[in-house]
Design a protein around this motif. Structure first.
Motif, PDB file in Angstrom:
ATOM      1  N   VAL A 145      13.976 -46.831  -8.624  1.00  0.00           N
ATOM      2  CA  VAL A 145      12.755 -45.765  -8.642  1.00  0.00           C
ATOM      3  C   VAL A 145      13.409 -44.178  -8.216  1.00  0.00           C
ATOM      4  O   VAL A 145      14.096 -44.245  -7.082  1.00  0.00           O
ATOM      5  CB  VAL A 145      11.499 -45.856  -7.969  1.00  0.00           C
ATOM      6  N   TYR A 146      12.774 -43.147  -8.431  1.00  0.00           N
ATOM      7  CA  TYR A 146      13.110 -41.784  -8.214  1.00  0.00           C
ATOM      8  C   TYR A 146      11.656 -41.229  -7.459  1.00  0.00           C
ATOM      9  O   TYR A 146      10.496 -41.450  -8.042  1.00  0.00           O
ATOM     10  CB  TYR A 146      13.528 -40.925  -9.023  1.00  0.00           C
ATOM     11  N   LEU A 147      11.929 -40.710  -6.220  1.00  0.00           N
ATOM     12  CA  LEU A 147      10.592 -40.287  -5.732  1.00  0.00           C
ATOM     13  C   LEU A 147      10.611 -38.664  -6.054  1.00  0.00           C
ATOM     14  O   LEU A 147      11.666 -37.902  -6.147  1.00  0.00           O
ATOM     15  CB  LEU A 147      10.748 -40.286  -4.146  1.00  0.00           C
ATOM     16  N   ILE A 148       9.447 -38.150  -6.391  1.00  0.00           N
ATOM     17  CA  ILE A 148       9.533 -36.505  -6.473  1.00  0.00           C
ATOM     18  C   ILE A 148       8.734 -36.059  -5.158  1.00  0.00           C
ATOM     19  O   ILE A 148       7.567 -36.254  -4.974  1.00  0.00           O
ATOM     20  CB  ILE A 148       8.685 -36.119  -7.760  1.00  0.00           C
ATOM     21  N   ASP A 149       9.504 -35.590  -4.379  1.00  0.00           N
ATOM     22  CA  ASP A 149       9.248 -35.098  -2.998  1.00  0.00           C
ATOM     23  C   ASP A 149       9.176 -36.381  -2.147  1.00  0.00           C
ATOM     24  O   ASP A 149       9.020 -37.341  -2.442  1.00  0.00           O
ATOM     25  CB  ASP A 149       8.075 -34.351  -3.058  1.00  0.00           C
ATOM     26  N   SER A 150       8.778 -36.164  -0.900  1.00  0.00           N
ATOM     27  CA  SER A 150       9.018 -37.232   0.172  1.00  0.00           C
ATOM     28  C   SER A 150       7.980 -37.195   1.030  1.00  0.00           C
ATOM     29  O   SER A 150       8.003 -38.099   2.183  1.00  0.00           O
ATOM     30  CB  SER A 150      10.288 -37.223   0.937  1.00  0.00           C
ATOM     31  N   GLY A 151       7.078 -36.265   1.005  1.00  0.00           N
ATOM     32  CA  GLY A 151       6.036 -36.319   2.081  1.00  0.00           C
ATOM     33  C   GLY A 151       6.407 -35.405   3.396  1.00  0.00           C
ATOM     34  O   GLY A 151       7.573 -34.568   3.337  1.00  0.00           O
ATOM     35  N   SER A 152       5.655 -35.443   4.597  1.00  0.00           N
ATOM     36  CA  SER A 152       5.684 -34.271   5.721  1.00  0.00           C
ATOM     37  C   SER A 152       6.683 -34.608   6.633  1.00  0.00           C
ATOM     38  O   SER A 152       6.864 -33.541   7.370  1.00  0.00           O
ATOM     39  CB  SER A 152       4.169 -34.233   6.122  1.00  0.00           C
ATOM     40  N   ASP A 153       6.925 -36.150   6.872  1.00  0.00           N
ATOM     41  CA  ASP A 153       7.747 -36.457   7.989  1.00  0.00           C
ATOM     42  C   ASP A 153       8.111 -37.797   8.002  1.00  0.00           C
ATOM     43  O   ASP A 153       8.002 -38.417   6.868  1.00  0.00           O
ATOM     44  CB  ASP A 153       6.608 -36.134   9.413  1.00  0.00           C
ATOM     45  N   LYS A 154       8.868 -38.284   9.060  1.00  0.00           N
ATOM     46  CA  LYS A 154       9.304 -39.826   9.196  1.00  0.00           C
ATOM     47  C   LYS A 154       8.272 -40.853   8.871  1.00  0.00           C
ATOM     48  O   LYS A 154       8.454 -41.899   8.169  1.00  0.00           O
ATOM     49  CB  LYS A 154       9.838 -39.823  10.588  1.00  0.00           C
ATOM     50  N   ASP A 155       6.918 -40.430   9.417  1.00  0.00           N
ATOM     51  CA  ASP A 155       5.815 -41.278   9.387  1.00  0.00           C
ATOM     52  C   ASP A 155       5.558 -41.467   7.719  1.00  0.00           C
ATOM     53  O   ASP A 155       5.426 -42.548   7.338  1.00  0.00           O
ATOM     54  CB  ASP A 155       4.477 -41.039  10.011  1.00  0.00           C
ATOM     55  N   ALA A 156       5.726 -40.422   6.981  1.00  0.00           N
ATOM     56  CA  ALA A 156       5.301 -40.518   5.627  1.00  0.00           C
ATOM     57  C   ALA A 156       6.325 -41.033   4.966  1.00  0.00           C
ATOM     58  O   ALA A 156       6.130 -41.979   3.999  1.00  0.00           O
ATOM     59  CB  ALA A 156       5.217 -39.180   4.992  1.00  0.00           C
ATOM     60  N   GLY A 157       7.500 -41.081   5.512  1.00  0.00           N
ATOM     61  CA  GLY A 157       8.843 -41.517   4.750  1.00  0.00           C
ATOM     62  C   GLY A 157       8.639 -43.017   4.954  1.00  0.00           C
ATOM     63  O   GLY A 157       9.022 -43.874   4.066  1.00  0.00           O
ATOM     64  N   ARG A 158       8.184 -43.589   6.031  1.00  0.00           N
ATOM     65  CA  ARG A 158       7.956 -44.995   6.677  1.00  0.00           C
ATOM     66  C   ARG A 158       6.943 -45.599   5.482  1.00  0.00           C
ATOM     67  O   ARG A 158       7.012 -46.891   4.994  1.00  0.00           O
ATOM     68  CB  ARG A 158       7.358 -45.298   7.837  1.00  0.00           C
ATOM     69  N   LYS A 159       5.636 -44.884   5.350  1.00  0.00           N
ATOM     70  CA  LYS A 159       4.734 -45.281   4.370  1.00  0.00           C
ATOM     71  C   LYS A 159       5.279 -45.325   3.076  1.00  0.00           C
ATOM     72  O   LYS A 159       4.698 -46.275   2.336  1.00  0.00           O
ATOM     73  CB  LYS A 159       3.470 -44.397   4.660  1.00  0.00           C
ATOM     74  N   VAL A 160       5.809 -44.566   2.391  1.00  0.00           N
ATOM     75  CA  VAL A 160       6.545 -44.432   1.178  1.00  0.00           C
ATOM     76  C   VAL A 160       7.576 -45.826   1.042  1.00  0.00           C
ATOM     77  O   VAL A 160       7.371 -46.686   0.052  1.00  0.00           O
ATOM     78  CB  VAL A 160       7.217 -43.253   0.825  1.00  0.00           C
TER      79      VAL A 160
END
Length: 292
Positions: free
Chosen positions: A30-45
């Motif tokens: 998969v490719y993400l389109i954007d990644s969220g606001s911070d490390k926590d968002a990255g973890r959840k993704v």
């Protein structure tokens, strides 16, 4: 929040403050389109991707605002994925101190050096890189930020980044961030003419038709410009204009709002001056703005 929704045969988005797109390229990649606001968002993704058995191949950044690239660094470090960006946005992605510096107009104080305006740096390749997924169409969407783009996936889902705000967002914040007002209006007219099976704005609900929402955003731009012109019926300083706008729209001033709304108001002033509707006057070493 952080739930996965399918909007096309191969297209999904993750519901969060700035929607994250997911494109299933095949074989579980998969490719993400954007990644969220911070490390926590990255973890959840990453947790969502792991639960689905998907492998992160890369991140396609629409633009470099911190709430869209904040998860880049964590995800790149954890997975080794590539990140793709374009134009000036690539520079801001690799050197994110540029965002608060640009907004403030100088070196930003500590009040502005936090994750809301300052993402962690990440290594980005240009959209022209050979590894960029060629089946993805890049759609220029300038105006909100320097070289913002949207993406169309092969199942005809268009991710629109920040060019549209929901009615609720407009009612709450009133003055949405705009870098170039003329380009932003051009982009909204372009969006009105776009055809797709599904549109996914970052800050509004996914929909099959966004024409009405685009018109609403256009109307808000002209409402704000008329209010600025009214405020400038007599010569007034930038700070005076900003104070009036915050008061009239019942907004609360803090450092973040000062730079975000302030930068936007300067963009409106430039646009109105270039159109010949405002004049800049220097009196007693103070820059004043006056309606023509």
């Amino acid at each position: 929040m952080y739930e996965l929704y399918q909007v096309g045969e191969k297209s999904y988005y993750i519901e969060c403050p700035a929607k994250i797109g997911v494109y299933l390229a095949g074989d579980g990649g998969v490719y993400l389109i954007d990644s969220g606001s911070d490390k926590d968002a990255g973890r959840k993704v990453r947790k969502i991707l792991d639960e689905k058995g998907w492998t992160l191949l890369g991140i396609l950044n629409t633009h470099s605002n911190a709430d869209h690239i904040g998860g880049n660094g964590y995800l790149q470090q954890q997975t080794g994925c590539r990140i793709f960006s374009g134009g000036i946005e690539k520079c801001f992605t690799e050197y994110p101190i540029l965002e608060p510096s640009f907004l403030y107009g100088g070196y930003p104080c500590k009040d502005l050096r936090h994750k809301f305006l300052l993402a962690k740096p990440s290594v980005a390749a240009d959209f022209s890189d050979k590894d960029f997924p060629q089946e993805i169409e890049i759609i220029p969407l300038k105006g909100h930020f320097f070289d913002m783009v949207g993406f169309r996936t092969p199942d005809d889902t268009v991710f629109l980044a920040d060019c549209l705000s929901s009615r609720e967002t407009l009612d709450k914040y009133q003055i949405g961030f705009i870098y170039d007002v003329a380009e932003y209006l051009n982009t909204l007219e372009k969006v009105k003419a776009l055809k797709a099976k599904m549109f996914v704005p970052a800050h509004a609900p996914a929909a099959e038709d966004v024409t009405g929402l685009a018109d609403l955003n256009i109307a808000k731009v002209y409402e704000i410009s008329e209010k600025i012109l009214s405020i400038c019926s007599e010569p007034i300083s930038f700070e005076g204009i900003l104070q009036r706008l915050f008061t009239d729209y019942n907004l609360t001033m803090n450092f973040e709002q000062y730079v975000l709304v302030g930068s936007t108001v300067r963009s409106y002033l430039s646009w109105l001056k270039d159109k010949g509707e405002l004049s800049a006057i220097f009196e007693h070493n103070i820059l004043l703005w006056k309606r023509n």
